[in-house]
Enzyme design. Structure first.
Site, PDB file in Angstrom:
ATOM      1  N   ASN A   9      -2.989 -23.303  -3.750  1.00 13.70           N
ATOM      2  CA  ASN A   9      -4.537 -22.969  -4.364  1.00 13.70           C
ATOM      3  C   ASN A   9      -4.444 -22.765  -5.727  1.00 13.70           C
ATOM      4  O   ASN A   9      -3.817 -21.822  -6.046  1.00 13.70           O
ATOM      5  CB  ASN A   9      -4.810 -21.823  -3.494  1.00 13.70           C
ATOM      6  CG  ASN A   9      -6.342 -21.514  -3.739  1.00 13.70           C
ATOM      7  OD1 ASN A   9      -6.740 -22.279  -4.771  1.00 13.70           O
ATOM      8  ND2 ASN A   9      -6.764 -20.179  -3.334  1.00 13.70           N
ATOM      9  N   LYS A  11      -6.727 -22.168  -7.899  1.00 14.16           N
ATOM     10  CA  LYS A  11      -7.735 -21.394  -8.113  1.00 14.16           C
ATOM     11  C   LYS A  11      -8.485 -21.939  -9.503  1.00 14.16           C
ATOM     12  O   LYS A  11      -8.480 -23.318  -9.571  1.00 14.16           O
ATOM     13  CB  LYS A  11      -7.284 -20.034  -8.306  1.00 14.16           C
ATOM     14  CG  LYS A  11      -6.685 -19.411  -6.966  1.00 14.16           C
ATOM     15  CD  LYS A  11      -6.452 -18.089  -6.859  1.00 14.16           C
ATOM     16  CE  LYS A  11      -5.605 -17.793  -5.714  1.00 14.16           C
ATOM     17  NZ  LYS A  11      -5.458 -16.258  -5.386  1.00 14.16           N
ATOM     18  N   HIS A  97     -11.687 -18.323   1.513  1.00 17.48           N
ATOM     19  CA  HIS A  97     -10.684 -17.493   0.779  1.00 17.48           C
ATOM     20  C   HIS A  97     -11.599 -16.103   0.306  1.00 17.48           C
ATOM     21  O   HIS A  97     -12.540 -16.006  -0.136  1.00 17.48           O
ATOM     22  CB  HIS A  97     -10.412 -18.261  -0.794  1.00 17.48           C
ATOM     23  CG  HIS A  97      -9.118 -17.557  -1.321  1.00 17.48           C
ATOM     24  ND1 HIS A  97      -9.262 -16.533  -2.207  1.00 17.48           N
ATOM     25  CD2 HIS A  97      -7.827 -18.022  -1.394  1.00 17.48           C
ATOM     26  CE1 HIS A  97      -8.141 -16.188  -2.433  1.00 17.48           C
ATOM     27  NE2 HIS A  97      -7.356 -16.919  -2.070  1.00 17.48           N
ATOM     28  N   GLU A  99     -11.419 -14.719  -2.166  1.00 16.32           N
ATOM     29  CA  GLU A  99     -11.937 -14.298  -3.701  1.00 16.32           C
ATOM     30  C   GLU A  99     -13.478 -14.871  -3.576  1.00 16.32           C
ATOM     31  O   GLU A  99     -14.230 -14.530  -4.116  1.00 16.32           O
ATOM     32  CB  GLU A  99     -11.216 -15.100  -4.740  1.00 16.32           C
ATOM     33  CG  GLU A  99      -9.806 -14.457  -5.083  1.00 16.32           C
ATOM     34  CD  GLU A  99      -8.808 -15.250  -5.426  1.00 16.32           C
ATOM     35  OE1 GLU A  99      -8.907 -16.320  -5.760  1.00 16.32           O
ATOM     36  OE2 GLU A  99      -7.601 -14.477  -5.471  1.00 16.32           O
ATOM     37  N   GLU A 169      -4.487 -14.339   5.205  1.00 18.71           N
ATOM     38  CA  GLU A 169      -4.044 -13.849   3.905  1.00 18.71           C
ATOM     39  C   GLU A 169      -4.553 -12.373   3.755  1.00 18.71           C
ATOM     40  O   GLU A 169      -5.697 -12.161   3.294  1.00 18.71           O
ATOM     41  CB  GLU A 169      -4.883 -14.517   2.902  1.00 18.71           C
ATOM     42  CG  GLU A 169      -4.260 -15.979   2.838  1.00 18.71           C
ATOM     43  CD  GLU A 169      -4.554 -16.564   1.572  1.00 18.71           C
ATOM     44  OE1 GLU A 169      -3.643 -17.193   0.739  1.00 18.71           O
ATOM     45  OE2 GLU A 169      -5.671 -16.689   0.894  1.00 18.71           O
ATOM     46  N   GLY A 175      -1.893 -11.926  -4.994  1.00 16.46           N
ATOM     47  CA  GLY A 175      -1.946 -11.971  -6.467  1.00 16.46           C
ATOM     48  C   GLY A 175      -1.415 -10.489  -6.943  1.00 16.46           C
ATOM     49  O   GLY A 175      -1.538 -10.130  -8.035  1.00 16.46           O
ATOM     50  N   SER A 215       1.093 -13.688  -2.057  1.00 14.86           N
ATOM     51  CA  SER A 215       2.609 -13.475  -2.853  1.00 14.86           C
ATOM     52  C   SER A 215       3.705 -14.159  -2.398  1.00 14.86           C
ATOM     53  O   SER A 215       4.642 -13.666  -2.551  1.00 14.86           O
ATOM     54  CB  SER A 215       2.701 -11.898  -3.342  1.00 14.86           C
ATOM     55  OG  SER A 215       1.675 -11.359  -3.904  1.00 14.86           O
TER      56      SER A 215
HETATM   57  P1  PGA Z   1      -1.086 -15.668  -4.535  1.00 15.41           P
HETATM   58  O1  PGA Z   1      -2.437 -16.097  -3.722  1.00 15.41           O
HETATM   59  O2  PGA Z   1       0.164 -16.412  -3.824  1.00 15.41           O
HETATM   60  O3  PGA Z   1      -1.138 -15.676  -5.805  1.00 15.41           O
HETATM   61  O4  PGA Z   1      -0.862 -14.084  -3.969  1.00 15.41           O
HETATM   62  C1  PGA Z   1      -2.605 -16.493  -2.486  1.00 15.41           C
HETATM   63  C2  PGA Z   1      -3.849 -17.146  -2.335  1.00 15.41           C
HETATM   64  O5  PGA Z   1      -4.799 -16.514  -2.853  1.00 15.41           O
HETATM   65  O6  PGA Z   1      -4.083 -18.083  -1.540  1.00 15.41           O
END
Ligand code: PGA
Length: 252
Positions: A9, A11, A97, A99, A169, A175, A215
């Site tokens: 992803n 983003k 997601h 976010e 997740e 993140g 992560s």
């Molecule tokens: P990250 O993000 O690997 O940077 O923690 C995962 C995601 O948001 O799908």
């Protein structure tokens, strides 16, 4: 046998030339990887999707969108429809997601509509869900995940699950550099499979791929992917470097 999947992803990262560069790097790295029963997916931004489709054509890399709008078309300024995506050769979409839930007010209800639109248009859906830190600390994480799945997905027909990929997740791991332990991921994934078995049947529960996200890095991917109910990962930060992402693909 359910598929293993590693999805990146991206983003809101990578302009056009960076997109080209990253895809070239990935194709180069992927040359030395033999994939068995494994899908590798990247999700660039909307504006670079068409270019990504062209650049990945001769490769085993698939291209996903990061969102779509639930309506067929019309007065929704700034939005993107399933038909627009399909017309440029994209047939996978990430929905739900954290976010998008947190910053763009996506709810279980709007996500149920988006999932239906995506399925009706032949898309594979990578459906994301997971608990916040306070919810885990209050030991409410199983309830949260259960209601996210029930509200957004469990009205679907059993057949629709051929097109659903689940991505657990935990929000506290996205993140942040904090990963759920492999055991925590396995525990939740097994719970998710039990929910699918209860709502549908065990055959369906065994056939749905469940990814872990939060992560994931080259250093921890192997351990997480070794768990029996973890079928791959949704990767954010580490998907922005060809070497890291392909190391993660190699760990599957
Ligand atoms: P990250 O993000 O690997 O940077 O923690 C995962 C995601 O948001 O799908």
């Amino acid at each position: 046998m359910r598929k293993k999947i590693v999805a990146g992803n991206w983003k809101m990262n990578n302009n056009l030339s960076e997109t080209n560069e990253l895809i070239a790097g990935l194709k180069n790295e992927m040359n030395s990887i033999t994939l068995e029963n494994t899908r590798v997916v990247i999700a660039p931004s909307f504006v670079n999707l068409q270019q990504a489709v062209v650049e990945t054509k001769e490769s085993s890399i698939e291209v996903s969108a990061q969102n779509l709008h639930q309506a067929k078309n019309g007065a929704y300024t700034g939005e993107i429809s399933a038909d627009m995506l399909a017309s440029i050769g994209v047939d996978i979409v990430i929905l739900g997601h954290s976010e998008r839930r947190a910053y763009f007010n996506e709810t279980d209800e709007s996500l149920a509509e988006k999932v239906t639109t995506a399925i009706e248009n032949g898309f594979d859906v990578i459906f994301c869900f997971g608990e916040q830190l306070e919810e885990r600390e209050a030991e409410n994480h199983f309830n949260v995940v259960e209601s996210q799945l029930k509200n957004a997905l469990f009205e679907l027909s059993a057949d629709a699950f051929d097109k659903i990929i689940l991505a657990y997740e935990p929000v506290w791991a996205i993140g942040t550099g904090k990963t759920a332990s492999a055991d925590q991921a396995q525990e939740m994934h097994a719970f998710i499979r039990s929910l699918l078995a209860k709502a549908y049947n065990t055959e369906l529960a065994d056939s749905v791929s469940i990814l872990y996200g939060g992560s994931v890095k080259p250093a921890n991917a192997k351990e997480i992917f070794s768990k029996p109910d973890v079928d791959g990962g949704l990767i954010g930060g580490a998907s922005l470097k060809a070497k890291d992402f392909s190391e993660i693909v190699k760990s599957i």
